[in-house]
Write an enzyme that holds these catalytic residues in place. Structure first.
Site, mmCIF file in Angstrom:
data_model
loop_
_atom_site.group_PDB
_atom_site.id
_atom_site.type_symbol
_atom_site.label_atom_id
_atom_site.label_comp_id
_atom_site.label_asym_id
_atom_site.label_seq_id
_atom_site.Cartn_x
_atom_site.Cartn_y
_atom_site.Cartn_z
ATOM 1 N N SER A 246 11.204 17.752 41.756
ATOM 2 C CA SER A 246 12.042 16.837 40.936
ATOM 3 C C SER A 246 13.517 17.190 41.200
ATOM 4 O O SER A 246 13.392 18.156 42.225
ATOM 5 C CB SER A 246 11.798 16.677 39.884
ATOM 6 N N LYS A 247 13.977 16.302 40.985
ATOM 7 C CA LYS A 247 16.197 17.144 41.226
ATOM 8 C C LYS A 247 15.960 18.250 40.545
ATOM 9 O O LYS A 247 16.986 18.679 41.830
ATOM 10 C CB LYS A 247 16.729 16.157 40.589
ATOM 11 N N ARG A 248 15.372 18.815 39.827
ATOM 12 C CA ARG A 248 15.613 20.062 39.297
ATOM 13 C C ARG A 248 15.162 21.387 39.944
ATOM 14 O O ARG A 248 14.964 22.720 40.394
ATOM 15 C CB ARG A 248 15.083 20.450 38.182
ATOM 16 N N HIS A 249 13.915 21.254 40.966
ATOM 17 C CA HIS A 249 13.573 21.703 41.860
ATOM 18 C C HIS A 249 13.931 21.888 43.654
ATOM 19 O O HIS A 249 13.658 22.299 44.361
ATOM 20 C CB HIS A 249 11.884 20.969 42.515
#
Length: 478
Positions: A246-249
């Site tokens: 995801s974007k946080r990753h």
């Protein structure tokens, strides 16, 4: 004699070039280069509502920035729709496809029945063997047909995948997929097969989310009696915690990594090791990547994205990149970061010379170009300098008094080089019973506004005599 290797990268232009797409492009590029072949680029722009010129430009720009070129002209899938329809009609004429007049209501009933039984939706083949009279009646009733593949009803469809190994599907679980919609537009499955065949693609290297598509596409190849390309389905990238990326990753566009200050060579090196290995080697030149890359060393488990690892590899490339090349990379990046355009506007001949002079010390401490720029801001700072909290604390806790005592000695120097400056500060430390570090800390705070910087005597030299003494006076008398 075997056919020359031809790979292809085929993104959908519905957004930026995703980091996973960048890795897929890299694997295709490396495999083609390793075997003296070609990598082609196809833009799968058949989704007209979501495909935009901006997204196409972002993909092309991202590939160029990563250093991944392609052979020949860019191929646009939508422009090939007449060819896709031609193949569907040919399959119809050969008895390998048929017209289906099932209504939306009938299809919805099939969907609901499958849902109630806890099964995936499968078309039941009701128009597969209907008479010509039935078809004419449907036409007379104003029904618009789709064209469906007449898929095999028995046996298995097998894909000998170069990464996943032998994968089989029972044909009774694969229904007659739509090739041409009722409005005459081709489906993704048909378009991909026709394009790959016409482009003479020998190896389809893509994410393993397409593995089921390989079974359906193989059936289309077989129906047309075309050679099936070799498939290699690479595992997707997950986050460091094993969850879907995801974007946080780090599920960002390649353009975002440029703005974050990563070097193309550093990002390429990191991406090649996401799912592929070559012993314990971590750092690869482009030539080494090409020479070593082999699909048999691509693992089947999802790769895990790790920003710390990326930073470490990028830091290696920062330290081993020439100063002029780093400055050029900074200039390329500045338009994309906060405050960057203003810095770019100040980058005159004098500033460039100062930056290059400071670069050896700066790049030793930086893992990204953004960190390097942040560490360089003292070069562009105007007097009196704004201090960060740690620098202010150093000066308030006795640092200003030390600066006042140092000023006379520094002002008396006739030579302004690192050796002379270091000797003067050491002499002051010995005369006052101080450690060298006790004097270096307030000097660093006064000269850069921060508690960390390149070597303090290098900073003196880069700033020059008048600017250095001016900054020290500002803080000594504040």
């Amino acid at each position: 004699m075997s056919a020359p290797v031809v790979t292809r990268f085929a993104p959908s232009p519905t957004g930026f070039l995703h980091i996973g797409g960048g890795r897929t492009a890299l694997f295709n590029w490396l495999y083609a280069k390793r075997h003296g072949g070609k990598m082609l680029l196809r833009i799968e722009d058949t989704d007209r509502e979501r495909s935009t010129p901006e997204a196409i430009d972002a993909i092309l720009d991202g590939l160029k920035w990563l250093g991944l070129d392609w052979d020949g002209d860019v191929i646009y899938q939508f422009a090939r729709a007449p060819r896709h329809r031609e193949v569907a009609e040919e399959m119809l004429a050969r008895g390998r496809a048929y017209k289906c007049y099932a209504t939306q209501a009938e299809l919805e009933a099939m969907r609901e029945k499958a849902k109630a039984e806890g099964k995936p939706m499968r078309y039941d083949g009701r128009w597969r063997e209907r008479s010509e009279a039935d078809r004419q009646a449907a036409e007379a009733a104003g029904l618009k047909p789709v064209i469906r593949l007449k898929a095999p009803l028995e046996g298995e469809t097998v894909v000998e995948d170069l990464v996943q190994g032998r994968v089989t599907w029972s044909n009774d679980n694969l229904d007659d997929l739509v090739l041409l919609r009722s409005d005459g537009t081709p489906t993704y499955m048909l378009a991909v097969v026709v394009d790959d065949h016409d482009m003479a693609v020998t190896h389809v290297i893509r994410g393993d989310d397409h593995l089921t598509n390989a079974a359906r596409q193989t059936q289309i190849y077989q129906a047309m009696e075309w050679k099936v390309p070799a498939f290699a389905h690479i595992p997707l990238i997950h986050g460091a915690d094993g969850a879907k990326l995801s974007k946080r990753h780090g599920a960002l566009g390649v353009d975002a990594y440029r703005a974050l200050g990563y070097l193309p060579a550093g990002l390429r090196n990191y991406l090649v090791r996401l799912g592929w290995s070559h012993g314990d080697q971590e750092i690869f030149s482009t030539e080494e990547m090409i020479a070593a890359f082999d699909l048999k060393n691509v693992g089947r488990s999802p790769a895990r994205f790790d920003f710390a690892k990326l930073e470490s590899i990028n830091g290696h490339y920062m330290r081993h990149t020439g100063d002029e090349e780093l400055l050029s990379a900074i200039e390329t990046m500045l338009p994309y970061i906060e405050g960057g355009p203003a810095l770019l506007g100040e980058l005159n001949q004098l500033r460039r010379a100062q930056w290059l002079q400071a670069m050896p010390g700066l790049k030793e401490r930086a893992k990204t170009l953004v960190e390097l720029v942040e560490g360089s801001r003292f070069l562009f700072a105007t007097r009196p300098l704004a201090l960060d909290d740690k620098a202010r604390e150093i000066l308030e806790k006795g640092g200003r008094a030390l600066l006042k005592a140092l000023l006379n000695r520094l002002e008396s120097l006739e030579t302004w080089d690192a050796a002379t400056l270091e000797a003067a500060v050491r002499a002051e430390a010995e005369a006052t019973g101080q450690k060298l570090g006790n004097l270096a800390q307030p000097l660093r705070a006064a000269l850069t506004g921060k508690a960390t910087s390149p070597g303090i005597f290098d900073v003196f030299v880069v700033l020059g005599r008048e600017e250095s003494l001016g900054r020290i006076r500002d803080q000594a008398t504040a």
